[in-house]
Motif scaffolding. Sequence first.
Motif, short mmCIF file in Angstrom:
data_model
loop_
_atom_site.label_atom_id
_atom_site.label_comp_id
_atom_site.label_asym_id
_atom_site.label_seq_id
_atom_site.Cartn_x
_atom_site.Cartn_y
_atom_site.Cartn_z
N HIS A 27 0.74 -1.21 0.13
CA HIS A 27 -0.04 0.08 0.05
C HIS A 27 0.97 1.50 0.13
CE1 HIS A 27 -3.51 -2.50 2.12
NE2 HIS A 27 -2.82 -3.15 1.11
N ARG A 28 1.84 1.19 -0.87
CA ARG A 28 2.68 2.35 -1.14
C ARG A 28 3.01 2.95 -2.39
NH1 ARG A 28 2.07 2.25 3.75
NH2 ARG A 28 3.51 2.44 5.42
N PRO A 29 2.06 3.80 -2.82
CA PRO A 29 1.89 4.00 -4.31
C PRO A 29 2.90 4.87 -4.75
CG PRO A 29 0.34 5.11 -3.09
CD PRO A 29 0.77 4.26 -2.29
N GLU A 30 3.61 5.35 -3.86
CA GLU A 30 4.63 6.42 -4.17
C GLU A 30 5.66 5.98 -4.83
OE1 GLU A 30 5.28 5.52 0.28
OE2 GLU A 30 3.63 5.99 -1.06
N TRP A 31 6.20 4.61 -4.64
CA TRP A 31 7.05 3.72 -5.14
C TRP A 31 6.85 3.80 -6.62
CZ3 TRP A 31 11.79 3.26 -3.36
CH2 TRP A 31 12.01 3.39 -1.97
N LEU A 32 5.55 3.99 -7.39
CA LEU A 32 5.55 3.82 -8.52
C LEU A 32 6.32 4.74 -9.40
CD1 LEU A 32 1.63 3.23 -8.89
CD2 LEU A 32 3.29 1.61 -9.21
N ALA A 33 6.91 5.78 -8.62
CA ALA A 33 7.58 7.00 -9.26
C ALA A 33 8.90 6.22 -9.85
CB ALA A 33 7.89 7.99 -8.14
N VAL A 34 9.39 5.24 -9.36
CA VAL A 34 10.67 4.79 -9.60
C VAL A 34 10.45 3.90 -10.96
CG1 VAL A 34 12.52 3.03 -9.08
CG2 VAL A 34 11.46 4.54 -7.37
N PRO A 35 9.47 3.22 -11.21
CA PRO A 35 9.35 2.56 -12.78
C PRO A 35 8.94 3.55 -13.65
CG PRO A 35 7.53 1.69 -11.18
CD PRO A 35 8.51 2.50 -10.36
N ILE A 36 8.03 4.46 -13.30
CA ILE A 36 7.90 5.33 -14.07
C ILE A 36 9.10 6.33 -14.84
CG2 ILE A 36 6.44 7.70 -14.31
CD1 ILE A 36 4.38 6.58 -12.79
N ALA A 37 9.66 6.53 -13.73
CA ALA A 37 11.10 7.21 -14.08
C ALA A 37 12.10 6.55 -15.14
CB ALA A 37 11.78 7.63 -12.88
N ALA A 38 12.07 5.10 -14.83
CA ALA A 38 12.82 4.09 -15.61
C ALA A 38 12.07 4.47 -17.13
CB ALA A 38 12.79 2.70 -15.06
N TYR A 39 11.08 4.42 -17.20
CA TYR A 39 10.60 4.44 -18.63
C TYR A 39 11.12 5.98 -19.38
CZ TYR A 39 8.39 0.22 -18.72
OH TYR A 39 8.10 -1.49 -18.43
N LEU A 40 10.93 6.87 -18.38
CA LEU A 40 11.29 8.34 -18.96
C LEU A 40 12.74 8.06 -19.20
CD1 LEU A 40 9.25 10.52 -16.59
CD2 LEU A 40 8.77 9.89 -19.16
N ALA A 41 13.59 7.50 -18.39
CA ALA A 41 15.06 7.60 -18.44
C ALA A 41 15.41 6.62 -19.59
CB ALA A 41 15.82 7.02 -17.19
N TYR A 42 14.70 5.66 -20.13
CA TYR A 42 14.86 4.89 -21.00
C TYR A 42 14.82 5.62 -22.62
CZ TYR A 42 14.60 0.27 -23.66
OH TYR A 42 14.49 -0.80 -24.44
N GLY A 43 13.59 6.23 -22.46
CA GLY A 43 13.37 7.32 -23.44
C GLY A 43 14.64 8.27 -23.69
#
Length: 448
Positions: free
Chosen positions: A372-388
């Motif tokens: 129940h810690r949605p803030e950690w979704l910021a990490v995989p989201i950042a990973a895709y932006l970094a991948y781009g």
Amino acid sequence: MVVSAGAVVAAAGQWGPNGVLAVGTLAVAAIVWRFGRGLGVAAVVIVAGLCQVPGLLHAPITSTDAYRYVWDGRVQLAGHSPYAHVPLDDSLAQLRDPVLFPGLSPTQKSGVTGPPRVPTDPDALAKYSADDPRTRINRPLVPTIYPPVAQAYFTVVALFTPWSVGTLGLQIAAALLAIALTWLLAVQNPRWAALWGWSPIVALEAGNAAHVDVLAALLITAAVITAAKRPKLAAVFLGAAGSVKLLPLLLLPAFRTRRPIVALSTFIASYVPHILAVGTLVLGFLPGYLSQEGFDDGSSRSAILALLLPPEVRQIVAALLALTLAVLAFTRTRRDPLALTCCWLYGAALLIATPTYPWYGLPLIALAALAHRPEWLAVPIAAYLAYGSFGHDTRQGLIYLAAGVIVVSAITIRRRFVAESGLTAARSPANTGERDETHRPRDLGRAR
């Protein structure tokens, strides 16, 4: 700061699909937060299944890993080891087909024979790990990197998949795994399970790209859920997850009272048949991958640390941070829920290492839903932006740093809220012994 129109267009071209993915993930989180309280297990699982369908209608988008999975399974069904042969090896020419090898028929010679080579020289390694236009399999001049449980999974799927459908069998299998994990999470809490099952990232990396990280996420989640009542089984799940992708082994400190020796034994046992068959070749491309990521010369990839530190000290600092996190997880296991400890430990490890490939964050999405810690979704989201933004190291570091700031900020706000709520509760009349004058029964005798 003045930004040219060309720079904006270029950034949009790089970040476009990944930006849509990020916005979609945030939208799902918002919908679940606002409307998810009345969700049932069946509804969450059914919608999760529907989310997987579009990806099955298209060939893998984010990477060509699935073609390597297909090949590894096919090689093992033919009685060979993917650790002992590279995809272009002419001794396996009879296993070629037009889907995996559009430019190389079984009767044509590639000129590649003999045991695989993984050179240590950077230039030679780059040459060997390059793609070849004759095949869709990535890095066809080097052996596989995937551990034994992943290989067993590839083999089982290959057993039921006709050659002509290419990666579809693995895509369906990955979609089913994602749906199964949705159900496993929904049994715990349907609302939070939707955070995983309805995620655009999961839909992309399971039903479309068929990444084996979905299997690792399922095994990790099963380990966390079963740890309290069946610690030995949980340890087996964790060891098996480590034999799908090595990263889950980072969670061992969190399982300190739950048979970590069993987890390591499971991991080691999975390698024994392959070691007996091919010896040290079982390492596959792992040494080459670690070399390309800079672990052999101390310049290990860490996009955040690279903003501040030179390559020669980056790996030392990363190792010290990882050790500190392991000790902290080891000491906090008794106080915090296991799911929470695993969530921040896995997420922090990704922030330290900032791996090149964003699908490594799939287990973190499942752990965020479980904890129940949605803030950690910021990490995989950042990973895709970094991948781009691949090739722009500073930009990648700033993106990951922003994700870290979001996580730390959310944790700080939550702790303050909990502390203030606890202080308010402690000062309430029920806890202080004071009588609440506004709710005191009236003295009817004195009123008369």
